[in-house]
Design a protein around this motif. Structure first.
Motif, PDB file in Angstrom:
ATOM      1  N   UNK A 451      47.814   9.714 -12.352  1.00  0.00           N
ATOM      2  CA  UNK A 451      48.804   9.076 -13.033  1.00  0.00           C
ATOM      3  C   UNK A 451      48.957   7.131 -12.680  1.00  0.00           C
ATOM      4  N   UNK A 452      49.298   6.346 -13.311  1.00  0.00           N
ATOM      5  CA  UNK A 452      49.694   5.217 -11.923  1.00  0.00           C
ATOM      6  C   UNK A 452      51.227   5.524 -11.708  1.00  0.00           C
ATOM      7  N   UNK A 453      51.714   4.749 -10.731  1.00  0.00           N
ATOM      8  CA  UNK A 453      52.889   4.471  -9.990  1.00  0.00           C
ATOM      9  C   UNK A 453      53.781   3.767 -10.145  1.00  0.00           C
ATOM     10  N   UNK A 454      54.764   4.047 -10.563  1.00  0.00           N
ATOM     11  CA  UNK A 454      55.343   2.886 -11.118  1.00  0.00           C
ATOM     12  C   UNK A 454      56.239   1.769  -9.399  1.00  0.00           C
ATOM     13  N   UNK A 455      55.793   0.457 -10.049  1.00  0.00           N
ATOM     14  CA  UNK A 455      55.968  -0.061  -8.676  1.00  0.00           C
ATOM     15  C   UNK A 455      56.878  -0.434  -8.188  1.00  0.00           C
ATOM     16  N   UNK A 456      57.243  -0.398  -7.023  1.00  0.00           N
ATOM     17  CA  UNK A 456      58.735  -0.381  -6.750  1.00  0.00           C
ATOM     18  C   UNK A 456      59.785  -1.358  -6.420  1.00  0.00           C
ATOM     19  N   UNK A 457      58.979  -2.153  -6.671  1.00  0.00           N
ATOM     20  CA  UNK A 457      58.960  -3.814  -6.421  1.00  0.00           C
ATOM     21  C   UNK A 457      59.711  -4.027  -7.751  1.00  0.00           C
ATOM     22  N   UNK A 458      59.854  -3.827  -8.569  1.00  0.00           N
ATOM     23  CA  UNK A 458      59.814  -4.048  -9.843  1.00  0.00           C
ATOM     24  C   UNK A 458      59.953  -3.378 -10.996  1.00  0.00           C
ATOM     25  N   UNK A 459      60.377  -1.990 -10.337  1.00  0.00           N
ATOM     26  CA  UNK A 459      61.253  -0.939 -11.313  1.00  0.00           C
ATOM     27  C   UNK A 459      62.263  -1.408 -11.629  1.00  0.00           C
ATOM     28  N   UNK A 460      62.004  -0.977 -13.718  1.00  0.00           N
ATOM     29  CA  UNK A 460      63.721  -0.816 -14.004  1.00  0.00           C
ATOM     30  C   UNK A 460      63.531  -0.165 -14.460  1.00  0.00           C
ATOM     31  N   UNK A 461      65.210   0.654 -15.188  1.00  0.00           N
ATOM     32  CA  UNK A 461      64.846   1.390 -17.128  1.00  0.00           C
ATOM     33  C   UNK A 461      64.604   0.578 -18.104  1.00  0.00           C
ATOM     34  N   UNK A 462      63.559   1.391 -18.475  1.00  0.00           N
ATOM     35  CA  UNK A 462      63.203   0.843 -19.766  1.00  0.00           C
ATOM     36  C   UNK A 462      64.457   0.777 -21.406  1.00  0.00           C
ATOM     37  N   UNK A 463      64.018   0.131 -21.922  1.00  0.00           N
ATOM     38  CA  UNK A 463      64.618   0.076 -23.240  1.00  0.00           C
ATOM     39  C   UNK A 463      63.982   1.064 -24.350  1.00  0.00           C
ATOM     40  N   UNK A 464      64.916   1.421 -25.005  1.00  0.00           N
ATOM     41  CA  UNK A 464      63.721   2.647 -25.908  1.00  0.00           C
ATOM     42  C   UNK A 464      63.363   1.524 -27.403  1.00  0.00           C
ATOM     43  N   UNK A 465      63.120   0.352 -27.193  1.00  0.00           N
ATOM     44  CA  UNK A 465      62.450   0.253 -28.288  1.00  0.00           C
ATOM     45  C   UNK A 465      61.135  -0.748 -27.564  1.00  0.00           C
ATOM     46  N   UNK A 466      61.117  -0.268 -25.796  1.00  0.00           N
ATOM     47  CA  UNK A 466      59.875  -1.117 -25.076  1.00  0.00           C
ATOM     48  C   UNK A 466      58.815   0.391 -25.169  1.00  0.00           C
TER      49      UNK A 466
END
Length: 570
Positions: A451-466
């Motif tokens: 699986x693709x790894x989330x970029x550590x430089x632009x990672x943020x918590x996702x809102x439920x509506x995302x």
């Protein structure tokens, strides 16, 4: 508004560098300390752009969110754009807004003003953003193609269908310096994007080039005129890989070793004739980017401990299963590297040998001389190995020989194409291997996906509506999820790199009994889960909870068992 402060003063005031670092960077950057600091890794390109903005008073621009005026792009010759790294964005009230990375090069702005007959208003962007913008809108290798087109003689006659014979002009063009440079630019761009494959696909009216990055294909922006150099590009790649340039009707496979920007790269070349020409896939094997440590694969502590116990058994078979491109060979290489020492003799037979492992004897399958997996394995066993790795078990003969090798005191690693770990047992029996051999020799089967790894430089918590799918998996995840919003580091994808998810089924007495009874894989799977086996999707949810990947990635590569809970170990 511009300021009278120097770049050095602004860097100090912003706390971006020390006086010593600035002094060293000014020398390395030829009087431009911000450039030297970027090259040294002290500050980012974004920091440098911000400092230049403070010093010059110019606005900054995010090129990836700009609406581009196509007509304006066509007014500026691509040769000028590539040479000076200046891109026009929009015309407003007779003034053209222009993105630059070097605001001090006023001569370029004056020349552009004359070219388009309008006043220009510079705005700042990072050098890498400008470069990527140019490649996106003018095409990779656009400057080279311009030079080639300018050098080509005028031709008012269009050939609708060529006679099928080798064209001396094509061969001459394939050896031309500009064509060589064009192919090199395509390969360098692939390396910059961290691509594992380059797909060169001839279509009716275009030559499409795509890069596979982190398992997903992305189209490269190419100038339409690249289509007229299609045959020359194919011939150039054939010359590089020592293939027959005159053969256009049969598939060909080759290999070439390159030095690209100081890195040693192996290319596996596959050429297949298609309707509108020969299609090419280049598999990039970057020996410097691959790591073969077990800790780099992404196994959880429980699976990792169990896996290490299996690979240190004195004999038996470990099978790693999954589709093509799921990282099976990398996992086996990591296992071999973990147990490789002076007390063991390790021999592998592979098709092909992808990476050279120090201290391990590796054999390449050669079907043309009848050196296949089964025959090679029989000869390997006469060399007194302790550990044998078989690239893939494809047929009954290879499977049976591998089982017998395990029964006679050898540790055998191999891969198999099945959807899950439990399917490995029934697959071997379906091949014709006796169930008692399977039950006696297998020590473990592990399915895996990437699986693709989330970029550590632009990672943020996702809102439920995302995440529209989030309500369906909320019970399985029980916590916040994360995503990448996209940045320069990940080429605006939100992902950078990949991590494995694993389903490891160890063979205990209950599993052996079930295999002897030739039960279905679902029954073996239930027995594994009862013993604590984590399924692929459950391991994926662990990666989501840890913020390593996204819900969408886990759903993309795994089968449904969303809300099923792992049975408690009795």
């Amino acid at each position: 508004m511009p300021t009278n402060r120097s770049i050095a003063d602004i860097l100090l005031a912003e706390g971006l560098a020390t006086p010593e670092q600035i002094e060293t960077a000014a020398s390395a950057g030829r009087g431009r300390p911000e450039r030297g600091l970027v090259e040294a890794g002290v500050i980012t390109e974004a920091d440098a752009v911000r400092v230049l903005s403070i010093q010059t008073g110019l606005d900054t621009v995010d090129l990836f969110h700009e609406t581009v005026d196509r007509d304006l792009l066509e007014e500026v010759p691509s040769k000028f754009v590539f040479r000076h790294a200046v891109v026009p964005l929009e015309r407003r009230n007779g003034v053209v807004r222009v993105a630059v990375s070097d605001p001090y090069d006023v001569y370029v702005l004056d020349e552009l003003r004359l070219l388009i007959g309008s006043e220009v208003e510079p705005v700042l962007a990072s050098p890498s953003d400008v470069e990527q913008f140019i490649k996106t809108h003018y095409g990779i290798g656009g400057e080279t193609l311009d030079q080639m087109a300018a050098a080509a003689p005028a031709d008012d006659v269009e050939v609708v269908e060529e006679v099928d014979e080798e064209d001396g002009n094509i061969l001459e063009m394939a050896r031309d310096a500009s064509l060589i440079r064009l192919v090199n630019e395509i390969l360098v761009e692939a390396l910059k994007r961290r691509a594992t494959d380059v797909h060169i696909e001839p279509l009716d009216k275009e030559l499409r080039i795509r890069y596979r990055v982190d398992g997903v294909l992305y189209s490269a922006s190419m100038p339409p005129r690249i289509k007229q150099y299609q045959a020359a590009i194919v011939s150039r790649i054939k010359i590089m890989s020592q293939l027959n340039i005159a053969e256009k009707r049969l598939p060909q496979d080759g290999r070439v070793k390159l030095q690209i920007e100081g890195r040693e790269i192996d290319l596996r070349v596959s050429i297949i004739p298609m309707l509108f020409g020969e299609g090419i896939v280049l598999r990039i094997l970057d020996t410097e980017s691959i790591r073969f440590g077990l800790g780099d694969l992404g196994m959880g502590p429980q699976s990792l401990g169990l896996f290490e116990r299996i690979i240190r058994q004195p004999h038996g078979i470990l099978l790693v299963t999954g589709p093509t491109g799921s990282g099976k060979t990398t996992t086996l290489y990591a296992a071999l590297s973990q147990i490789n020492d002076d007390t063991r003799k390790i021999i592998t037979i592979e098709d092909p040998v992808e990476y050279h492992l120090r201290g391990i004897n590796q054999i390449q399958v050669r079907e043309k001389i009848n050196l296949n997996f089964a025959r090679g394995l029989r000869h390997i066993l006469r060399h007194d190995p302790d550990v044998v790795m078989i690239g893939e078990i494809r047929d009954f003969e290879t499977a049976e020989t591998a089982m017998q090798a395990a029964m006679t005191g050898h540790l055998v690693f191999s891969t198999l194409h099945t959807n899950d770990a439990a399917g490995a047992f029934t697959r071997l029996i379906d091949m014709g291997v006796e169930s008692y051999l399977v039950a006696s020799s297998l020590e473990g089967a592990m399915a895996q996906r990437l699986v693709r790894r989330i970029c550590s430089h632009c990672k943020e918590e996702a809102r439920p509506d995302d995440h529209p799918l989030l309500p369906e998996v909320a019970e399985a995840i029980e916590g916040p999820v994360y995503h990448g919003v996209g940045c320069d580091h990940c080429l605006k994808t939100g992902y950078h790199g990949r991590v494995g998810i694993f389903e490891l089924l160890p063979v205990n007495d209950e599993v052996r009994d079930l295999v002897m009874k030739r039960v279905g894989s679902n029954v073996i799977r239930d027995a594994g889960r009862a013993a604590g086996m984590m399924t692929l999707r459950e391991d994926g949810w662990d990666k989501v909870r840890a913020g390593l990947t996204t819900v969408e990635e886990v759903l993309r590569v795994t089968k449904e068992d969303v809300v099923q809970r792992r049975p408690a170990v009795q």
